[in-house]
Scaffold this motif. Structure first.
Motif, PDB file in Angstrom:
ATOM      1  N   UNK A 137      53.600 -19.271  36.544  1.00 23.22           N
ATOM      2  CA  UNK A 137      53.964 -18.038  37.253  1.00 23.22           C
ATOM      3  C   UNK A 137      52.723 -17.181  37.523  1.00 23.22           C
ATOM      4  N   UNK A 138      51.821 -17.140  36.570  1.00 22.82           N
ATOM      5  CA  UNK A 138      50.587 -16.384  36.747  1.00 22.82           C
ATOM      6  C   UNK A 138      49.765 -16.954  37.898  1.00 22.82           C
ATOM      7  N   UNK A 139      49.681 -18.287  37.972  1.00 21.61           N
ATOM      8  CA  UNK A 139      48.955 -18.903  39.079  1.00 21.61           C
ATOM      9  C   UNK A 139      49.652 -18.632  40.409  1.00 21.61           C
ATOM     10  N   UNK A 140      50.978 -18.643  40.412  1.00 17.88           N
ATOM     11  CA  UNK A 140      51.721 -18.337  41.637  1.00 17.88           C
ATOM     12  C   UNK A 140      51.463 -16.906  42.076  1.00 17.88           C
ATOM     13  N   UNK A 141      51.433 -15.981  41.131  1.00 18.89           N
ATOM     14  CA  UNK A 141      51.137 -14.583  41.451  1.00 18.89           C
ATOM     15  C   UNK A 141      49.731 -14.447  42.029  1.00 18.89           C
ATOM     16  N   UNK A 142      48.774 -15.139  41.417  1.00 20.67           N
ATOM     17  CA  UNK A 142      47.396 -15.101  41.901  1.00 20.67           C
ATOM     18  C   UNK A 142      47.316 -15.680  43.313  1.00 20.67           C
ATOM     19  N   UNK A 143      47.987 -16.784  43.543  1.00 24.93           N
ATOM     20  CA  UNK A 143      47.987 -17.407  44.872  1.00 24.93           C
ATOM     21  C   UNK A 143      48.604 -16.486  45.914  1.00 24.93           C
ATOM     22  N   UNK A 144      49.687 -15.812  45.547  1.00 26.72           N
ATOM     23  CA  UNK A 144      50.347 -14.886  46.475  1.00 26.72           C
ATOM     24  C   UNK A 144      49.430 -13.717  46.813  1.00 26.72           C
ATOM     25  N   UNK A 145      48.723 -13.191  45.812  1.00 27.40           N
ATOM     26  CA  UNK A 145      47.791 -12.085  46.061  1.00 27.40           C
ATOM     27  C   UNK A 145      46.666 -12.524  46.987  1.00 27.40           C
ATOM     28  N   UNK A 146      46.113 -13.703  46.734  1.00 25.98           N
ATOM     29  CA  UNK A 146      45.024 -14.211  47.569  1.00 25.98           C
ATOM     30  C   UNK A 146      45.510 -14.409  48.996  1.00 25.98           C
ATOM     31  N   UNK A 147      46.679 -14.994  49.130  1.00 24.08           N
ATOM     32  CA  UNK A 147      47.244 -15.238  50.455  1.00 24.08           C
ATOM     33  C   UNK A 147      47.518 -13.922  51.181  1.00 24.08           C
TER      34      UNK A 147
ATOM     35  N   UNK B 166      56.848 -25.598  39.877  1.00 22.26           N
ATOM     36  CA  UNK B 166      56.347 -26.061  38.570  1.00 22.26           C
ATOM     37  C   UNK B 166      56.782 -25.095  37.470  1.00 22.26           C
ATOM     38  N   UNK B 167      56.684 -23.797  37.753  1.00 16.13           N
ATOM     39  CA  UNK B 167      57.096 -22.791  36.769  1.00 16.13           C
ATOM     40  C   UNK B 167      58.585 -22.915  36.461  1.00 16.13           C
TER      41      UNK B 167
ATOM     42  N   UNK C  85      54.825 -22.471  47.032  1.00 14.57           N
ATOM     43  CA  UNK C  85      56.164 -22.961  46.656  1.00 14.57           C
ATOM     44  C   UNK C  85      56.059 -24.022  45.569  1.00 14.57           C
ATOM     45  N   UNK C  86      55.082 -24.912  45.702  1.00  7.54           N
ATOM     46  CA  UNK C  86      54.898 -25.963  44.708  1.00  7.54           C
ATOM     47  C   UNK C  86      54.564 -25.398  43.333  1.00  7.54           C
TER      48      UNK C  86
ATOM     49  N   UNK D 197      57.020 -24.901  26.380  1.00  7.76           N
ATOM     50  CA  UNK D 197      57.461 -24.948  27.777  1.00  7.76           C
ATOM     51  C   UNK D 197      57.455 -23.553  28.398  1.00  7.76           C
ATOM     52  N   UNK D 198      57.876 -22.562  27.629  1.00  4.52           N
ATOM     53  CA  UNK D 198      57.870 -21.191  28.141  1.00  4.52           C
ATOM     54  C   UNK D 198      56.442 -20.721  28.425  1.00  4.52           C
ATOM     55  N   UNK D 199      55.517 -21.097  27.563  1.00  6.26           N
ATOM     56  CA  UNK D 199      54.118 -20.739  27.771  1.00  6.26           C
ATOM     57  C   UNK D 199      53.575 -21.390  29.047  1.00  6.26           C
ATOM     58  N   UNK D 200      53.907 -22.648  29.251  1.00  4.84           N
ATOM     59  CA  UNK D 200      53.491 -23.320  30.488  1.00  4.84           C
ATOM     60  C   UNK D 200      54.098 -22.641  31.711  1.00  4.84           C
ATOM     61  N   UNK D 201      55.364 -22.267  31.624  1.00  3.69           N
ATOM     62  CA  UNK D 201      56.019 -21.571  32.740  1.00  3.69           C
ATOM     63  C   UNK D 201      55.304 -20.259  33.040  1.00  3.69           C
ATOM     64  N   UNK D 202      54.934 -19.534  32.005  1.00  2.00           N
ATOM     65  CA  UNK D 202      54.218 -18.267  32.177  1.00  2.00           C
ATOM     66  C   UNK D 202      52.894 -18.494  32.895  1.00  2.00           C
ATOM     67  N   UNK D 203      52.187 -19.536  32.518  1.00  2.00           N
ATOM     68  CA  UNK D 203      50.908 -19.840  33.159  1.00  2.00           C
ATOM     69  C   UNK D 203      51.097 -20.222  34.623  1.00  2.00           C
TER      70      UNK D 203
END
Length: 66
Positions: free
Chosen positions: A47-57, A19-20, A14-15, A39-45
């Motif tokens: 979101x990518x980390x959130x996707x990775x975290x969701x897959x790992x979880x 951030x995204x 969630x955190x 800012x959009x590039x940071x948001x994309x990054x």
């Protein structure tokens, strides 16, 4: 992009997602295109980390059930 050292918790996910979203809001209010793009590039990054975290979880929860 950093790799996770352990299975991310739902509060961590969630955190990361917040951030995204925060970066997206900053992009909406940017005073120029360059800043908006950054800012959009940071948001994309984030979101990518959130996707990775969701897959790992998700993978960890499937492994726990096996």
């Amino acid at each position: 992009m950093p790799a996770f050292q352990s299975v991310p918790s739902s509060s961590c996910l969630r955190g990361i997602t917040l951030k995204a979203v925060g970066c997206e809001k900053c992009a909406e209010h940017a005073s120029d295109q360059t800043t908006e793009h950054e800012w959009q590039e940071l948001a994309t990054q984030w979101h990518s980390m959130a996707d990775q975290a969701a897959r790992i979880s998700d993978d960890a929860s499937h492994n726990d059930r096996a």
